[in-house]
Design a protein around this motif. Structure first.
Motif, PDB file in Angstrom:
ATOM      1  N   GLU A 170       0.838  -1.205   0.000  1.00  0.00           N
ATOM      2  CA  GLU A 170       0.000   0.000   0.000  1.00  0.00           C
ATOM      3  C   GLU A 170       0.873   1.255   0.000  1.00  0.00           C
ATOM      4  O   GLU A 170       2.000   1.240   0.505  1.00  0.00           O
ATOM      5  N   TRP A 171       0.317   2.294  -0.550  1.00  0.00           N
ATOM      6  CA  TRP A 171       1.021   3.575  -0.538  1.00  0.00           C
ATOM      7  C   TRP A 171       1.162   4.081   0.889  1.00  0.00           C
ATOM      8  O   TRP A 171       0.221   4.084   1.671  1.00  0.00           O
ATOM      9  N   ASN A 172       2.363   4.521   1.199  1.00  0.00           N
ATOM     10  CA  ASN A 172       2.675   5.005   2.540  1.00  0.00           C
ATOM     11  C   ASN A 172       2.860   6.527   2.500  1.00  0.00           C
ATOM     12  O   ASN A 172       3.593   7.047   1.642  1.00  0.00           O
ATOM     13  N   ALA A 173       2.203   7.212   3.396  1.00  0.00           N
ATOM     14  CA  ALA A 173       2.287   8.679   3.416  1.00  0.00           C
ATOM     15  C   ALA A 173       3.723   9.168   3.596  1.00  0.00           C
ATOM     16  O   ALA A 173       4.075  10.279   3.167  1.00  0.00           O
ATOM     17  N   ASP A 174       4.583   8.336   4.219  1.00  0.00           N
ATOM     18  CA  ASP A 174       5.987   8.734   4.412  1.00  0.00           C
ATOM     19  C   ASP A 174       6.749   8.820   3.091  1.00  0.00           C
ATOM     20  O   ASP A 174       7.853   9.362   3.032  1.00  0.00           O
ATOM     21  N   TRP A 175       6.160   8.221   2.032  1.00  0.00           N
ATOM     22  CA  TRP A 175       6.844   8.228   0.729  1.00  0.00           C
ATOM     23  C   TRP A 175       6.516   9.475  -0.109  1.00  0.00           C
ATOM     24  O   TRP A 175       6.983   9.603  -1.233  1.00  0.00           O
ATOM     25  N   GLU A 176       5.693  10.360   0.406  1.00  0.00           N
ATOM     26  CA  GLU A 176       5.319  11.556  -0.355  1.00  0.00           C
ATOM     27  C   GLU A 176       6.481  12.560  -0.357  1.00  0.00           C
ATOM     28  O   GLU A 176       6.945  12.992   0.694  1.00  0.00           O
ATOM     29  N   SER A 177       6.923  12.883  -1.575  1.00  0.00           N
ATOM     30  CA  SER A 177       8.109  13.749  -1.726  1.00  0.00           C
ATOM     31  C   SER A 177       7.766  15.233  -1.674  1.00  0.00           C
ATOM     32  O   SER A 177       8.634  16.074  -1.427  1.00  0.00           O
ATOM     33  N   GLY A 178       6.521  15.561  -1.984  1.00  0.00           N
ATOM     34  CA  GLY A 178       6.147  16.969  -2.107  1.00  0.00           C
ATOM     35  C   GLY A 178       6.119  17.414  -3.552  1.00  0.00           C
ATOM     36  O   GLY A 178       5.660  18.524  -3.866  1.00  0.00           O
ATOM     37  N   ASN A 179       6.600  16.548  -4.461  1.00  0.00           N
ATOM     38  CA  ASN A 179       6.563  16.837  -5.893  1.00  0.00           C
ATOM     39  C   ASN A 179       5.486  15.954  -6.512  1.00  0.00           C
ATOM     40  O   ASN A 179       5.546  14.730  -6.444  1.00  0.00           O
ATOM     41  N   GLU A 180       4.499  16.560  -7.149  1.00  0.00           N
ATOM     42  CA  GLU A 180       3.331  15.841  -7.656  1.00  0.00           C
ATOM     43  C   GLU A 180       3.705  14.777  -8.685  1.00  0.00           C
ATOM     44  O   GLU A 180       3.196  13.655  -8.654  1.00  0.00           O
ATOM     45  N   ASP A 239      14.130  -4.886  -2.503  1.00  0.00           N
ATOM     46  CA  ASP A 239      15.174  -4.030  -3.095  1.00  0.00           C
ATOM     47  C   ASP A 239      14.606  -2.700  -3.584  1.00  0.00           C
ATOM     48  O   ASP A 239      15.181  -1.627  -3.318  1.00  0.00           O
ATOM     49  N   LEU A 240      13.474  -2.798  -4.303  1.00  0.00           N
ATOM     50  CA  LEU A 240      12.938  -1.603  -4.933  1.00  0.00           C
ATOM     51  C   LEU A 240      12.133  -0.736  -3.962  1.00  0.00           C
ATOM     52  O   LEU A 240      12.386   0.464  -3.835  1.00  0.00           O
ATOM     53  N   ILE A 241      11.193  -1.344  -3.283  1.00  0.00           N
ATOM     54  CA  ILE A 241      10.278  -0.540  -2.453  1.00  0.00           C
ATOM     55  C   ILE A 241      10.833  -0.303  -1.057  1.00  0.00           C
ATOM     56  O   ILE A 241      10.950   0.837  -0.598  1.00  0.00           O
ATOM     57  N   ARG A 242      11.195  -1.422  -0.370  1.00  0.00           N
ATOM     58  CA  ARG A 242      11.624  -1.240   1.017  1.00  0.00           C
ATOM     59  C   ARG A 242      12.951  -0.491   1.129  1.00  0.00           C
ATOM     60  O   ARG A 242      13.090   0.448   1.919  1.00  0.00           O
ATOM     61  N   ASP A 243      13.953  -0.910   0.330  1.00  0.00           N
ATOM     62  CA  ASP A 243      15.283  -0.309   0.479  1.00  0.00           C
ATOM     63  C   ASP A 243      15.431   1.003  -0.296  1.00  0.00           C
ATOM     64  O   ASP A 243      15.897   2.004   0.261  1.00  0.00           O
ATOM     65  N   HIS A 244      15.026   1.006  -1.593  1.00  0.00           N
ATOM     66  CA  HIS A 244      15.264   2.211  -2.390  1.00  0.00           C
ATOM     67  C   HIS A 244      14.230   3.304  -2.115  1.00  0.00           C
ATOM     68  O   HIS A 244      14.589   4.435  -1.759  1.00  0.00           O
ATOM     69  N   LEU A 245      12.965   2.974  -2.291  1.00  0.00           N
ATOM     70  CA  LEU A 245      11.923   3.978  -2.099  1.00  0.00           C
ATOM     71  C   LEU A 245      11.874   4.478  -0.669  1.00  0.00           C
ATOM     72  O   LEU A 245      11.757   5.687  -0.409  1.00  0.00           O
ATOM     73  N   LYS A 263      25.264   9.708  -7.266  1.00  0.00           N
ATOM     74  CA  LYS A 263      25.187   8.462  -6.493  1.00  0.00           C
ATOM     75  C   LYS A 263      23.815   7.820  -6.679  1.00  0.00           C
ATOM     76  O   LYS A 263      23.691   6.598  -6.864  1.00  0.00           O
ATOM     77  N   HIS A 264      22.780   8.668  -6.659  1.00  0.00           N
ATOM     78  CA  HIS A 264      21.426   8.166  -6.816  1.00  0.00           C
ATOM     79  C   HIS A 264      21.245   7.546  -8.203  1.00  0.00           C
ATOM     80  O   HIS A 264      20.592   6.491  -8.350  1.00  0.00           O
ATOM     81  N   LYS A 265      21.854   8.169  -9.215  1.00  0.00           N
ATOM     82  CA  LYS A 265      21.764   7.652 -10.582  1.00  0.00           C
ATOM     83  C   LYS A 265      22.427   6.280 -10.677  1.00  0.00           C
ATOM     84  O   LYS A 265      21.913   5.371 -11.348  1.00  0.00           O
ATOM     85  N   SER A 266      23.555   6.117  -9.997  1.00  0.00           N
ATOM     86  CA  SER A 266      24.257   4.825 -10.038  1.00  0.00           C
ATOM     87  C   SER A 266      23.411   3.734  -9.351  1.00  0.00           C
ATOM     88  O   SER A 266      23.446   2.571  -9.757  1.00  0.00           O
ATOM     89  N   LYS A 309      14.245   4.172   1.787  1.00  0.00           N
ATOM     90  CA  LYS A 309      15.480   4.602   2.440  1.00  0.00           C
ATOM     91  C   LYS A 309      16.304   5.604   1.616  1.00  0.00           C
ATOM     92  O   LYS A 309      16.884   6.534   2.184  1.00  0.00           O
ATOM     93  N   GLU A 310      16.374   5.400   0.289  1.00  0.00           N
ATOM     94  CA  GLU A 310      17.212   6.268  -0.545  1.00  0.00           C
ATOM     95  C   GLU A 310      16.445   7.489  -1.056  1.00  0.00           C
ATOM     96  O   GLU A 310      16.944   8.620  -0.971  1.00  0.00           O
ATOM     97  N   ASP A 311      15.228   7.282  -1.577  1.00  0.00           N
ATOM     98  CA  ASP A 311      14.462   8.407  -2.127  1.00  0.00           C
ATOM     99  C   ASP A 311      14.146   9.457  -1.071  1.00  0.00           C
ATOM    100  O   ASP A 311      14.129  10.661  -1.354  1.00  0.00           O
ATOM    101  N   VAL A 312      13.904   8.992   0.147  1.00  0.00           N
ATOM    102  CA  VAL A 312      13.527   9.960   1.187  1.00  0.00           C
ATOM    103  C   VAL A 312      14.651  10.949   1.488  1.00  0.00           C
ATOM    104  O   VAL A 312      14.404  12.006   2.084  1.00  0.00           O
TER     105      VAL A 312
END
Length: 566
Positions: A434-444, A541-547, A505-508, A549-552
């Motif tokens: 499910e979508w988590n409110a903590d993942w909202e970046s502020g950019n639509e 890998d994609l959701i738990r670790d990247h989205l 780093k994020h691109k890599s 931990k890294e995107d935030v």
């Protein structure tokens, strides 16, 4: 002659040995033994007889038996015939009367039991009498006590030994259970008890044996005609015996059970309600534990039922629920428990059924509901979670497993059946679906991309668990990966635009994720890995670790930039 003299000496020796053996036998017996000649004079008396009548052998030897052995009737106090006289008069063995008392020279009177037999010579003539007697005062008083107890009142009354064998029962047993006193005395108590009540009955018997407390309990006992009656018992220990009084409470118990049943049924659908689970679940699970048999739970609810109520109104929604209950009841066995747990949520408990069996039944229900057409609402569907209980597992934990499976069925397409064991095997963290409110970046735009990624991930997982063709599954996988590649390009451009310090780093990290994803897909096509590897990549890998931990990390950078602008 010499030979005649030798034979007489040999006969005398044999006779002497026989007399010695006879005396030794008499003195080893744990009963009073008195031997008389045919005139009734005492010739021999053992130690036990001396103790009982309070005469020594030396004093009694040569005296008439009747002078030493004073026996009277307990009720009339009249002198009774001598055992010696009875044998000599009739020429047969004799026994004591039922209530016979011996009055010793000293001490208290004794209630006795005696037997007398004649000693005969080679010609068959009586040469003397042997009388054996014993003190039965203790047994007599206990017997009278039991008889007094059994005749005390109008309840069922019985006396058992410590192993629960009926020793005596009163006539009320025959009136209530149908068995004659002779048929039931000597029978094990537990052989009459309903198998579901055996454990509690044994516990009550042990309580009475091991404590001084009275045991009060209810069980079901089988009557002679095969019908069971509810019997209420009061049991207590008395020496080596158990005394019990009981009464038939069948009518009262049936009325109470009817009232409980009324409270346990859902008024709308006619099936069991939540109260039934609260009242009976311990009993149901205890049976499963005792017999080590499987039991499965099916948890299901209607898909989009709120829309039915909002569109057609609650009265129509109630009719749909009633229709559903009738359809499902027609599919289930009589041994299954069908429960309305609340609203449009239902629970099925299936004793003796593995998860595989419960999945089959659930699929049949799902298919039937999907192809049923309600005259007002049209077709409607339901989602199912199945869980087989582990022996000893608490109800709450068992229910949680089924609830997680149902949740997963809802989140991955609805109108489907999911086994909780499958979720355990592939290790899917349900919180990531499910979508988590903590993942909202502020950019639509970024948030829109991330939400679509979650949706594509769910669609892909659903295609695998639904056992779609490999072609369909790979198509959903490609859709997810294509979206992922486009999203990474847009995200990288955005990070350069906002001058995020760790943009390279994020691109890599993006490049590494894409290499991993396509590598797993290639291995999956060759059969080198199974679907769980794809699940692990998407969800961990994609959701738990990247989205998560890294995107935030750049979310906070965006928010700080907005503050600086202000």
């Amino acid at each position: 002659t010499v030979w005649g003299a030798v034979e007489r000496i040999h006969s005398d020796l044999l006779l002497k040995k026989e007399r010695e053996l006879f005396r030794a036998t008499i003195f080893s017996i744990n009963e009073g033994i008195v031997v008389t000649d045919k005139q009734g004079r005492i010739t021999l008396m053992n130690k036990k007889a001396e103790d009982l009548i309070c005469w020594s052998s030396a004093e009694a030897e040569g005296l008439p038996f009747r002078d030493v052995f004073l026996n009277v009737d307990q009720r009339t106090r009249e002198r009774l015939p001598s055992p010696v006289k009875c044998v000599m008069k009739n020429g047969q063995n004799a026994e004591s009367a039922e209530d016979e008392i011996l009055i010793p020279r000293e001490g208290e009177e004794l209630i006795i039991s005696w037997r007398a037999a004649g000693m005969r010579d080679e010609a068959g003539q009586i040469t003397g009498v042997v009388i054996s007697f014993r003190d039965i005062s203790k047994e007599y008083h206990q017997k009278k006590e039991i008889e007094g107890f059994l005749n005390m009142n109008l309840d069922m009354l019985c006396v058992t030994d410590r192993e629960g064998t009926f020793l005596r029962v009163n006539k009320k047993f025959q009136e209530i259970l149908g068995y004659s006193q002779k048929k039931i005395e000597g029978k094990k108590w537990i052989t009459l008890v309903h198998f579901e009540d055996v454990k509690s009955t044994n516990e009550a018997i042990n309580q009475a044996i091991n404590t001084e407390d009275q045991a009060c309990f209810i069980n079901r006992c089988r009557c002679k005609d095969g019908i069971y009656k509810y019997i209420e018992w009061n049991l207590e220990k008395n020496g080596n015996h158990l005394y019990a009084s009981a009464r038939d409470i069948t009518e009262k118990s049936i009325r109470e059970e009817e009232l409980r049943n009324m409270a346990a049924f859902d008024e709308l659908t006619g099936i069991y309600n939540r109260h039934f689970i609260d009242e009976r679940i311990d009993e149901i699970l205890e049976r499963s534990n005792s017999y080590q048999e499987p039991i499965s739970m099916v948890l299901f609810d209607l898909d989009n039922f709120k829309k039915v109520n909002d569109t057609f109104g609650h009265p129509v929604g109630d009719k749909v629920l009633k229709e559903l209950a009738d359809i499902v009841s027609g599919i289930l066995r009589k041994t299954d428990f069908f429960v309305r747990f609340g609203g449009e949520e239902f629970v099925i408990l299936m004793p003796g059924t593995t998860a595989k069996g419960a999945m089959t039944v659930s699929e049949k229900i799902r298919f039937t509901l999907e192809h049923n057409r309600n005259p007002i609402v049209g077709s409607y569907t339901a989602s199912f979670g199945v869980s087989e209980r582990k022996i000893g597992e608490p109800f709450d934990a068992w229910y949680q497993h089924a609830d997680e499976a149902l949740y997963f069925a809802k989140k991955t397409g609805k109108n489907r059946v999911v086994n909780a064991e499958t979720l355990k095997e592939i290790g899917i963290p349900l919180s990531l679906l499910e979508w988590n409110a903590d993942w909202e970046s502020g950019n639509e735009a970024i948030d829109k991309d991330h939400k679509e990624m979650i949706d594509y991930a769910n669609t892909f997982i659903n295609s695998v668990l639904s056992k779609e063709t490999l072609q369909i599954t790979l198509r959903e996988c490609d859709v997810l990966l294509e979206h992922l590649a486009r999203h990474f390009e847009r995200e990288e451009a955005f990070l350069e635009e906002i001058k995020f310090p760790a943009a390279e780093k994020h691109k890599s990290l993006h490049e590494s994720l894409l290499r991993t994803a396509f590598g797993i897909k290639h291995a999956y096509l060759k059969g080198a890995v199974d679907a769980s590897a794809l699940f692990t990549f998407v969800l961990e890998d994609l959701i738990r670790d990247h989205l998560s931990k890294e995107d935030v990390l750049y979310y906070s950078y965006i928010k700080e930039g907005e503050k600086r602008k202000k």
